[in-house]
Design a protein around this motif. Structure first.
Motif, PDB file in Angstrom:
ATOM      1  N   SER A  59       7.823   6.151   4.028  1.00 34.06           N
ATOM      2  CA  SER A  59       8.583   6.847   3.181  1.00 34.06           C
ATOM      3  C   SER A  59      10.133   6.596   3.292  1.00 34.06           C
ATOM      4  CB  SER A  59       8.350   8.305   4.281  1.00 34.06           C
ATOM      5  OG  SER A  59       7.153   8.849   3.882  1.00 34.06           O
ATOM      6  N   LEU A  60      10.344   6.149   4.545  1.00 30.41           N
ATOM      7  CA  LEU A  60      11.840   5.731   4.822  1.00 30.41           C
ATOM      8  C   LEU A  60      12.315   4.265   3.827  1.00 30.41           C
ATOM      9  CD1 LEU A  60      12.210   5.908   8.665  1.00 30.41           C
ATOM     10  CD2 LEU A  60      13.405   7.380   6.980  1.00 30.41           C
ATOM     11  N   ARG A  61      11.254   3.513   3.449  1.00 33.08           N
ATOM     12  CA  ARG A  61      11.530   2.012   2.841  1.00 33.08           C
ATOM     13  C   ARG A  61      10.294   1.901   2.077  1.00 33.08           C
ATOM     14  NH1 ARG A  61      14.622  -1.872   5.167  1.00 33.08           N
ATOM     15  NH2 ARG A  61      14.259  -2.763   3.123  1.00 33.08           N
ATOM     16  N   PRO A  62      10.244   2.786   0.961  1.00 29.70           N
ATOM     17  CA  PRO A  62       9.178   2.440  -0.216  1.00 29.70           C
ATOM     18  C   PRO A  62       8.986   0.973  -0.604  1.00 29.70           C
ATOM     19  CG  PRO A  62      10.834   3.895  -0.967  1.00 29.70           C
ATOM     20  CD  PRO A  62      11.089   3.869   0.616  1.00 29.70           C
ATOM     21  N   ASP A  63      10.175   0.152  -0.542  1.00 34.66           N
ATOM     22  CA  ASP A  63      10.529  -1.055  -1.087  1.00 34.66           C
ATOM     23  C   ASP A  63       9.959  -2.167  -0.144  1.00 34.66           C
ATOM     24  OD1 ASP A  63      12.622  -0.026   0.618  1.00 34.66           O
ATOM     25  OD2 ASP A  63      13.646  -2.032   0.247  1.00 34.66           O
ATOM     26  N   LEU A  64       9.681  -1.851   1.001  1.00 40.27           N
ATOM     27  CA  LEU A  64       9.042  -2.793   2.214  1.00 40.27           C
ATOM     28  C   LEU A  64       7.762  -3.054   2.240  1.00 40.27           C
ATOM     29  CD1 LEU A  64      10.596  -4.332   4.553  1.00 40.27           C
ATOM     30  CD2 LEU A  64       9.852  -2.457   5.988  1.00 40.27           C
ATOM     31  N   PRO A  65       7.369  -4.316   1.549  1.00 37.71           N
ATOM     32  CA  PRO A  65       5.800  -4.375   1.755  1.00 37.71           C
ATOM     33  C   PRO A  65       5.280  -4.522   2.914  1.00 37.71           C
ATOM     34  CG  PRO A  65       7.200  -6.191   0.562  1.00 37.71           C
ATOM     35  CD  PRO A  65       7.903  -5.386   1.191  1.00 37.71           C
ATOM     36  N   ASP A  66       5.836  -4.883   4.143  1.00 34.79           N
ATOM     37  CA  ASP A  66       5.364  -4.712   5.502  1.00 34.79           C
ATOM     38  C   ASP A  66       4.779  -3.340   5.847  1.00 34.79           C
ATOM     39  OD1 ASP A  66       5.899  -7.440   5.600  1.00 34.79           O
ATOM     40  OD2 ASP A  66       7.489  -7.493   7.066  1.00 34.79           O
ATOM     41  N   ALA A  67       5.649  -2.414   5.510  1.00 33.51           N
ATOM     42  CA  ALA A  67       5.124  -0.984   5.922  1.00 33.51           C
ATOM     43  C   ALA A  67       4.009  -0.592   5.033  1.00 33.51           C
ATOM     44  CB  ALA A  67       6.335   0.001   5.547  1.00 33.51           C
ATOM     45  N   GLU A  68       3.800  -1.014   3.803  1.00 34.06           N
ATOM     46  CA  GLU A  68       2.642  -0.540   3.134  1.00 34.06           C
ATOM     47  C   GLU A  68       1.399  -1.409   3.540  1.00 34.06           C
ATOM     48  OE1 GLU A  68      -0.020   1.276   0.819  1.00 34.06           O
ATOM     49  OE2 GLU A  68       2.354   1.923   1.090  1.00 34.06           O
ATOM     50  N   ILE A  69       1.759  -2.770   3.805  1.00 33.75           N
ATOM     51  CA  ILE A  69       0.428  -3.361   4.131  1.00 33.75           C
ATOM     52  C   ILE A  69       0.168  -2.949   5.837  1.00 33.75           C
ATOM     53  CG2 ILE A  69       0.039  -5.749   5.191  1.00 33.75           C
ATOM     54  CD1 ILE A  69       2.008  -6.882   3.203  1.00 33.75           C
ATOM     55  N   ARG A  70       0.869  -2.545   6.454  1.00 35.49           N
ATOM     56  CA  ARG A  70       0.688  -1.917   7.671  1.00 35.49           C
ATOM     57  C   ARG A  70      -0.326  -0.862   7.612  1.00 35.49           C
ATOM     58  NH1 ARG A  70       5.174  -3.789   9.557  1.00 35.49           N
ATOM     59  NH2 ARG A  70       4.577  -5.207  11.329  1.00 35.49           N
ATOM     60  N   ARG A  71       0.084   0.151   6.626  1.00 31.13           N
ATOM     61  CA  ARG A  71      -0.493   1.390   6.485  1.00 31.13           C
ATOM     62  C   ARG A  71      -1.914   1.011   6.008  1.00 31.13           C
ATOM     63  NH1 ARG A  71       2.114   5.992   2.888  1.00 31.13           N
ATOM     64  NH2 ARG A  71       2.367   4.567   1.349  1.00 31.13           N
ATOM     65  N   ARG A  72      -2.190   0.168   5.158  1.00 29.27           N
ATOM     66  CA  ARG A  72      -3.253  -0.164   4.510  1.00 29.27           C
ATOM     67  C   ARG A  72      -4.227  -0.759   5.615  1.00 29.27           C
ATOM     68  NH1 ARG A  72      -2.382  -2.154  -1.465  1.00 29.27           N
ATOM     69  NH2 ARG A  72      -1.092  -0.599  -2.321  1.00 29.27           N
ATOM     70  N   CYS A  73      -3.707  -1.516   6.693  1.00 33.30           N
ATOM     71  CA  CYS A  73      -4.439  -1.974   7.753  1.00 33.30           C
ATOM     72  C   CYS A  73      -4.888  -0.870   8.429  1.00 33.30           C
ATOM     73  CB  CYS A  73      -3.712  -3.224   8.313  1.00 33.30           C
ATOM     74  SG  CYS A  73      -3.611  -4.682   7.512  1.00 33.30           S
ATOM     75  N   VAL A  74      -4.194  -0.270   9.082  1.00 33.69           N
ATOM     76  CA  VAL A  74      -4.550   1.042   9.783  1.00 33.69           C
ATOM     77  C   VAL A  74      -5.712   1.625   9.251  1.00 33.69           C
ATOM     78  CG1 VAL A  74      -3.669   3.182  10.843  1.00 33.69           C
ATOM     79  CG2 VAL A  74      -2.145   1.137  10.822  1.00 33.69           C
ATOM     80  N   ARG A  75      -5.589   1.915   8.024  1.00 34.39           N
ATOM     81  CA  ARG A  75      -6.552   2.813   7.427  1.00 34.39           C
ATOM     82  C   ARG A  75      -7.904   2.127   7.328  1.00 34.39           C
ATOM     83  NH1 ARG A  75      -3.198   4.711   1.792  1.00 34.39           N
ATOM     84  NH2 ARG A  75      -2.122   6.727   2.759  1.00 34.39           N
TER      85      ARG A  75
END
Length: 86
Positions: A59-75
């Motif tokens: 939410s804070l950094r939608p442009d940051l690929p690391d955050a999205e990758i992390r979210r997908r890994c957690v899921r």
């Protein structure tokens, strides 16, 4: 003696979560700290907390690929855990 390395790792992860939580209390929008704490929670198998931090980072950094990758890994890992239980 076989459990000692695991115990040390567990303690280090818990200390990391505590330190990162302090940092986030001071600077709640620090995306890097959120990602690191998400990783620590993930290793502790606290999936709901890992996902919360990953979602906040996204939410804070939608442009940051690391955050999205992390979210997908957690899921994925949380889903695997749920499927193993059932």
């Amino acid at each position: 003696t076989r459990q000692k390395p695991f115990t040390c790792m567990l303690q280090a992860l818990e200390e990391a979560v505590e330190s990162l939580s302090v940092a986030l209390h001071i600077s709640p929008k620090d995306c890097e700290c959120l990602c690191l704490r998400s990783d620590a929670y993930l290793q502790l198998k606290l999936y709901h907390l890992a996902l919360r931090d990953a979602n906040n980072a996204c939410s804070l950094r939608p442009d940051l690929p690391d955050a999205e990758i992390r979210r997908r890994c957690v899921r994925v890992l949380a889903l695997r855990c749920v499927l193993k239980v059932h």
